[in-house]
Design an enzyme around this catalytic site. Structure first.
Site, PDB file in Angstrom:
ATOM      1  CG  ASP A   1      -1.728  -1.105   1.435  1.00  0.00           C
ATOM      2  OD1 ASP A   1      -2.370  -1.675   0.347  1.00  0.00           O
ATOM      3  OD2 ASP A   1      -2.165  -1.683   2.640  1.00  0.00           O
TER       4      ASP A   1
ATOM      5  CG  HIS B   1      -1.177  -1.895  -7.554  1.00  0.00           C
ATOM      6  ND1 HIS B   1      -0.034  -1.775  -8.014  1.00  0.00           N
ATOM      7  CD2 HIS B   1      -1.013  -1.690  -6.358  1.00  0.00           C
ATOM      8  CE1 HIS B   1       0.265  -2.730  -7.845  1.00  0.00           C
ATOM      9  NE2 HIS B   1       0.390  -3.082  -6.562  1.00  0.00           N
TER      10      HIS B   1
END
Length: 433
Positions: free
Chosen positions: A14, A42
């Protein structure tokens, strides 16, 4: 000139890799996913529209780029088709410029059921997987029983092998986990229609990449997850099932290390983690609330609230060494706006022995206390700033300190969610080795 650039996460995932890949691939010919599966998430913001990709390489948003899902990736054909169709709603068409390795292992329903059954049986000791079958699919690969993308080209062989592996899984699901069995006929029925949709995409992607390298094409290798979720170098057992460090690029594509010109490590200006596992700088105060709210810290794959904490430079330095990083990209600098003070963890201390620990064993983590350096924050907004000189002095000082601690340069700084909110300190395509 650097032709082949690796972009990987230095923390627990992340970190904002997708945006960085998106920004760099506009000048590239290929973008390559080399490990993980659709457990990655993503997030890209383009013209105020949010696009979340789990399996397809982020750089395919640029219409001149060819995408590769290489052999190190485990692939759910259903999720792949779902993403392809989602991109089409944004007028992004990838059928003729996305290729999938014939060696990529398949993720099918029995993997998902096994993932769910195991987590349920573990109860409070569960690892916190995404429940998407990633781990069981990699197990099949290592045990040499996996069905692979290339098997879809031979329906008769596929049918025979699928029935055998379904029997193998059902024995465990029913007998040990007391879980519902999966139906071989239903899996085959659902799988067969996917073949025509992706048939022309199935290729020997290693050969494609070798040809591209020989032709001096620019290639971006896009990592998923982060270094401390790596099966070998992460905070085991709270890790993923693939190599998310630099080794995964080589084994997951068939491209040798000498062909890699520059390795960019992406790190948030603070730290986050989803799910269980060690997280020494974790916060439970108003700063945690600040990070969660301003940084929108909720998993793009699971939707779970991310745990937040100060930047862990001990872990970051280890990631620099493991991955032989050429430079760093600091993301979400703007999330630090408005904080009175900012901390960096520069060492770990064992609270029982007072010993300074380089990197703890799994049983030692609970006794670890972070040692911090504290720096003044800033009130000026950094959101959307595109030049280093325009950052507040305190923000530049923070960046400089990260460079001093890690002993590598910060080459890129992200100052917001949009692809245009970025500072290129140096053009990494033209940095000399």
């Amino acid at each position: 000139m650097n032709k082949n650039i690796v972009i990987l996460g230095t923390q627990w995932g992340d970190e904002g890799k997708g945006k960085v890949v998106d920004c760099l691939t506009k000048d590239s010919s290929y973008v390559v996913r080399y490990q993980g599966g659709h457990n990655a998430g993503h997030t890209l913001v383009v013209n105020d529209k949010k696009i979340i990709l789990h399996l397809i390489p982020s750089g395919l948003l640029h219409k001149n780029v060819i995408g590769i899902i290489a052999n190190g990736v485990v692939v759910s054909p259903f999720e792949l088709i779902k993403e392809i169709k989602m991109l089409e709603t944004h007028n992004i068409f990838v059928h003729k410029r996305l290729f999938i390795s014939n060696s990529s292992p398949l993720i099918l329903q029995y993997h998902i059921e096994m993932d769910i059954a195991r987590e349920k049986k573990l109860g409070i000791s569960a690892l916190g997987t995404t429940g998407r079958g990633i781990g069981p699919a990699y197990e099949d690969k290592i045990a040499r029983r996996a069905l692979r993308i290339g098997d879809l080209k031979n329906e008769k062989t596929l049918s025979i092998r699928l029935e055998k592996i379904v029997n193998y899984y059902n024995h465990q699901l029913v007998s040990f986990y007391k879980h519902k069995p999966v139906d071989y006929k239903i899996i085959l029925r659902d799988l067969l229609p996917t073949i025509d949709l992706i048939y022309d995409m199935i290729k020997d992607t290693t050969s494609i990449l070798h040809t591209a390298i020989q032709s001096n094409k620019k290639i971006i290798f896009e990592g998923a997850q982060g270094s401390f979720l790596d099966i070998d170098h992460g905070t085991y057992p709270y890790v993923t099932s693939s190599n998310s460090t630099i080794g995964g690029v080589i084994t997951g594509t068939g491209v040798g290390s000498k062909s890699l010109d520059y390795i960019l490590g992406v790190t948030k200006a603070y730290s986050t983690r989803v799910g269980y596992g060690p997280f020494p700088t974790e916060l439970f105060d108003d700063v945690d609330k600040h990070f969660s709210k301003k940084g929108h810290e909720f998993g793009s794959t699971t939707g779970r609230k991310r745990r937040t904490g100060w930047l862990d430079a001990v872990a970051l330095c280890r990631s620099v060494r493991i991955n032989s990083l050429s430079g760093l990209c600091i993301t979400k600098l703007d999330v630090l706006d408005g904080l009175h003070e900012i901390k960096i963890c520069t060492a770990y201390k064992n609270i029982n022995t007072l010993e300074i620990i380089s990197f703890p064993d799994i049983d030692e983590w609970k006794n670890i206390e972070p040692i911090y350096e504290t720096y003044p924050g800033w009130n000026k907004k950094t959101l959307g700033i595109k030049k280093l000189i325009d950052l507040p002095y305190e923000a530049r000082n923070y960046i400089n300190r990260i460079e001093e601690i890690t002993q590598i340069p910060v080459d890129i700084i992200s100052t917001g969610p949009d692809r245009s909110d970025i500072i290129f300190v140096r053009d990494i395509f033209f940095i000399k080795k």
